[in-house]
Motif scaffolding. Structure first.
Motif, PDB file in Angstrom:
ATOM      1  N   TYR A 282     102.549 -40.594 -32.058  1.00  0.00           N
ATOM      2  CA  TYR A 282     103.190 -41.876 -31.766  1.00  0.00           C
ATOM      3  C   TYR A 282     102.424 -43.072 -32.313  1.00  0.00           C
ATOM      4  N   ALA A 283     101.362 -42.832 -33.082  1.00  0.00           N
ATOM      5  CA  ALA A 283     100.519 -43.939 -33.557  1.00  0.00           C
ATOM      6  C   ALA A 283     101.309 -44.954 -34.374  1.00  0.00           C
ATOM      7  N   GLY A 284     102.207 -44.470 -35.219  1.00  0.00           N
ATOM      8  CA  GLY A 284     102.939 -45.363 -36.100  1.00  0.00           C
ATOM      9  C   GLY A 284     104.086 -46.102 -35.440  1.00  0.00           C
ATOM     10  N   ILE A 285     104.535 -45.629 -34.268  1.00  0.00           N
ATOM     11  CA  ILE A 285     105.674 -46.266 -33.609  1.00  0.00           C
ATOM     12  C   ILE A 285     105.278 -47.019 -32.344  1.00  0.00           C
ATOM     13  N   HIS A 286     103.998 -46.929 -31.975  1.00  0.00           N
ATOM     14  CA  HIS A 286     103.526 -47.708 -30.833  1.00  0.00           C
ATOM     15  C   HIS A 286     103.614 -49.198 -31.178  1.00  0.00           C
ATOM     16  N   ASN A 287     103.708 -50.045 -30.154  1.00  0.00           N
ATOM     17  CA  ASN A 287     103.736 -51.485 -30.364  1.00  0.00           C
ATOM     18  C   ASN A 287     102.471 -52.105 -29.777  1.00  0.00           C
ATOM     19  N   PRO A 288     101.537 -52.572 -30.647  1.00  0.00           N
ATOM     20  CA  PRO A 288     101.579 -52.499 -32.106  1.00  0.00           C
ATOM     21  C   PRO A 288     101.185 -51.104 -32.604  1.00  0.00           C
ATOM     22  N   LEU A 290      99.080 -48.142 -34.144  1.00  0.00           N
ATOM     23  CA  LEU A 290      97.658 -47.929 -33.878  1.00  0.00           C
ATOM     24  C   LEU A 290      96.892 -47.503 -35.130  1.00  0.00           C
ATOM     25  N   THR A 291      95.787 -48.185 -35.377  1.00  0.00           N
ATOM     26  CA  THR A 291      94.876 -47.765 -36.442  1.00  0.00           C
ATOM     27  C   THR A 291      94.124 -46.530 -35.972  1.00  0.00           C
ATOM     28  N   THR A 292      94.114 -45.490 -36.801  1.00  0.00           N
ATOM     29  CA  THR A 292      93.483 -44.233 -36.396  1.00  0.00           C
ATOM     30  C   THR A 292      92.481 -43.759 -37.444  1.00  0.00           C
ATOM     31  N   ILE A 293      91.529 -42.972 -36.976  1.00  0.00           N
ATOM     32  CA  ILE A 293      90.633 -42.229 -37.862  1.00  0.00           C
ATOM     33  C   ILE A 293      91.130 -40.791 -37.833  1.00  0.00           C
ATOM     34  N   ALA A 294      91.691 -40.344 -38.943  1.00  0.00           N
ATOM     35  CA  ALA A 294      92.351 -39.037 -38.969  1.00  0.00           C
ATOM     36  C   ALA A 294      91.394 -37.934 -39.400  1.00  0.00           C
ATOM     37  N   GLN A 295      91.521 -36.797 -38.724  1.00  0.00           N
ATOM     38  CA  GLN A 295      90.830 -35.593 -39.149  1.00  0.00           C
ATOM     39  C   GLN A 295      91.766 -34.774 -40.042  1.00  0.00           C
ATOM     40  N   PRO A 296      91.234 -34.124 -41.069  1.00  0.00           N
ATOM     41  CA  PRO A 296      92.082 -33.248 -41.899  1.00  0.00           C
ATOM     42  C   PRO A 296      92.328 -31.929 -41.173  1.00  0.00           C
ATOM     43  N   ALA A 297      93.178 -31.984 -40.154  1.00  0.00           N
ATOM     44  CA  ALA A 297      93.340 -30.854 -39.237  1.00  0.00           C
ATOM     45  C   ALA A 297      93.779 -29.582 -39.944  1.00  0.00           C
ATOM     46  N   PHE A 298      94.743 -29.687 -40.852  1.00  0.00           N
ATOM     47  CA  PHE A 298      95.250 -28.492 -41.516  1.00  0.00           C
ATOM     48  C   PHE A 298      94.194 -27.892 -42.440  1.00  0.00           C
ATOM     49  N   GLU A 299      93.442 -28.740 -43.118  1.00  0.00           N
ATOM     50  CA  GLU A 299      92.373 -28.232 -43.984  1.00  0.00           C
ATOM     51  C   GLU A 299      91.294 -27.542 -43.162  1.00  0.00           C
ATOM     52  N   ASP A 326      85.372 -34.746 -44.161  1.00  0.00           N
ATOM     53  CA  ASP A 326      85.380 -36.206 -44.110  1.00  0.00           C
ATOM     54  C   ASP A 326      86.612 -36.725 -43.362  1.00  0.00           C
ATOM     55  N   PRO A 327      86.430 -37.765 -42.550  1.00  0.00           N
ATOM     56  CA  PRO A 327      87.573 -38.431 -41.912  1.00  0.00           C
ATOM     57  C   PRO A 327      88.206 -39.420 -42.877  1.00  0.00           C
ATOM     58  N   SER A 328      89.380 -39.907 -42.521  1.00  0.00           N
ATOM     59  CA  SER A 328      90.025 -40.977 -43.289  1.00  0.00           C
ATOM     60  C   SER A 328      90.619 -41.984 -42.306  1.00  0.00           C
ATOM     61  N   ILE A 329      90.726 -43.215 -42.726  1.00  0.00           N
ATOM     62  CA  ILE A 329      91.262 -44.248 -41.836  1.00  0.00           C
ATOM     63  C   ILE A 329      92.704 -44.572 -42.222  1.00  0.00           C
ATOM     64  N   VAL A 331      95.173 -47.483 -41.527  1.00  0.00           N
ATOM     65  CA  VAL A 331      95.125 -48.849 -41.009  1.00  0.00           C
ATOM     66  C   VAL A 331      96.513 -49.294 -40.555  1.00  0.00           C
ATOM     67  N   ARG A 332      96.551 -49.748 -39.290  1.00  0.00           N
ATOM     68  CA  ARG A 332      97.776 -50.338 -38.749  1.00  0.00           C
ATOM     69  C   ARG A 332      97.389 -51.597 -37.970  1.00  0.00           C
ATOM     70  N   LYS A 333      98.294 -52.159 -37.212  1.00  0.00           N
ATOM     71  CA  LYS A 333      98.100 -53.506 -36.678  1.00  0.00           C
ATOM     72  C   LYS A 333      97.197 -53.600 -35.444  1.00  0.00           C
ATOM     73  N   SER A 334      96.874 -52.474 -34.790  1.00  0.00           N
ATOM     74  CA  SER A 334      96.067 -52.573 -33.567  1.00  0.00           C
ATOM     75  C   SER A 334      94.656 -53.085 -33.837  1.00  0.00           C
ATOM     76  N   SER A 335      94.209 -52.980 -35.086  1.00  0.00           N
ATOM     77  CA  SER A 335      92.845 -53.443 -35.419  1.00  0.00           C
ATOM     78  C   SER A 335      92.875 -54.788 -36.137  1.00  0.00           C
TER      79      SER A 335
END
Length: 342
Positions: A282-288, A290-299, A326-329, A331-335
């Motif tokens: 739900y990070a992309g549809i939350h208001n605002p 959410l900026t996340t640090i993503a783990q490459p879960a499938f890899e 390595d993580p990746s960021i 960026v969305r509006k929460s930050s």
């Protein structure tokens, strides 16, 4: 539906070969078998809808073509994503998967591992709790195929796949700094059970404060049980100098933070900045958003399977080691600080 009672003798008779030849075909021993014989047996199996006795076969081959996966806490979005990748990759390699959830309880984890071993699984992929070092040491000593995910166990020489947790926190802190936030707090679930990612993320926060020459405030570090986390968050915002931004250490601590800001009418982005570890649905549809640090879960999941399958090759013996991704960021509006543009 009636049970198919076709036997190996029926297949042998239909294909005009001996039972031992059919058995060799089922067990994929084709070295001295003519192509025409293989085709006749395969055709007979299909026409008679013969189902080999896989249990009996596994006892003969000392293999069940099954891998046990023990996850510390299946509630984490990251765990679910990794398990999906593990199951997909094992299925591609003709292995079945048994998944067990330990609920972060070493006793439950031990029970599941013993049950899986009793079912003669060919290997284990485990998100380990902080307990059961003795059990894991016995598996290591007996060369039982095992791979750890997300967490390592001290003093054990086992292949481990996990995130570069310190780098993840540095990414979060640096991003918040670049957006005008300086007073940054971190919120994680309890450190009581010495869970590796939580410990490393707190250490990453401390080293980030030093790297970016920010004052380290112990009252900005909150590692709490979920049951008391909202109270801890409340204390953060009651400080004489409350934080301008929060780094949430995982999806469970994020949920508690979102509950708190909703109940207290705190506006993310306007009143407080936020970056959270782990990309969540739900990070992309939350208001605002959410900026996340993503783990490459499938890899990470695929690497765990690769390492485990590697152990089944008697000609390959590599020294076990820890593999960090390595993580990746995202960026969305929460930050984004009020009035600023990313």
């Amino acid at each position: 539906m009636p049970i198919n009672k076709t036997t190996i003798s029926d297949v042998a008779k239909h294909a005009r070969v001996s039972k031992s030849t059919v058995s060799q075909f089922i067990n994929e021993r084709f070295d001295y078998m003519r192509e025409e014989t293989r085709e006749r047996i395969e055709k007979a199996i299909k026409e008679l809808n013969y189902q080999p006795n896989n249990v009996a076969r596994s006892l003969k081959l000392k293999s069940t073509a099954t891998i046990g996966v023990v996850v510390a806490n299946i509630l984490h979005s990251f765990s679910t994503q990794v398990i999906r990748a593990i199951e997909d990759k094992l299925n591609e390699n003709d292995f079945s998967t048994i998944i067990c959830n330990a609920d972060d309880e070493p006793a439950k984890e031990k029970k599941y591992i013993e049950t899986l071993l009793g079912r003669q699984v060919d290997g284990l992929i485990v998100f380990p709790t902080s307990g059961n070092q003795g059990l894991y040491k016995s598996l290591e000593d007996s060369n039982f195929p095992i791979v750890f995910v997300d967490r390592y166990v001290s003093d054990l020489n086992v292949d481990t796949v996990l995130l570069d947790n310190e780098k993840a926190i540095h990414l979060a802190v640096e991003h918040l700094l670049n957006n005008g936030y300086k007073d940054i707090a971190i919120l994680t679930t309890s450190l009581e059970n010495a869970v590796v990612p939580r410990l490393e993320r707190i250490q990453g926060y401390r080293s980030a404060m030093e790297r970016f020459e920010l004052p380290l405030r112990e009252d900005y570090i909150k590692s709490l049980d979920l049951s008391v986390m909202k109270n801890g968050i409340s204390k953060l915002f009651q400080l004489e100098k409350p934080p301008q931004a929060i780094v949430s250490g995982n999806d469970l601590s994020l949920m508690e933070f979102l509950k708190y800001v909703s109940e207290h009418n705190v506006k993310i982005g306007a009143d407080v900045g936020l970056v959270t570890i782990d990309e969540i649905p739900y990070a992309g549809i939350h208001n605002p958003p959410l900026t996340t640090i993503a783990q490459p879960a499938f890899e990470i999941g695929e690497k765990a399977v690769e390492l485990l399958l590697h152990k089944f090759d008697s000609n390959k013996h590599n020294q076990p080691k820890i593999y960090r991704f390595d993580p990746s960021i995202i960026v969305r509006k929460s930050s984004e600080k009020a009035g600023a543009k990313l």
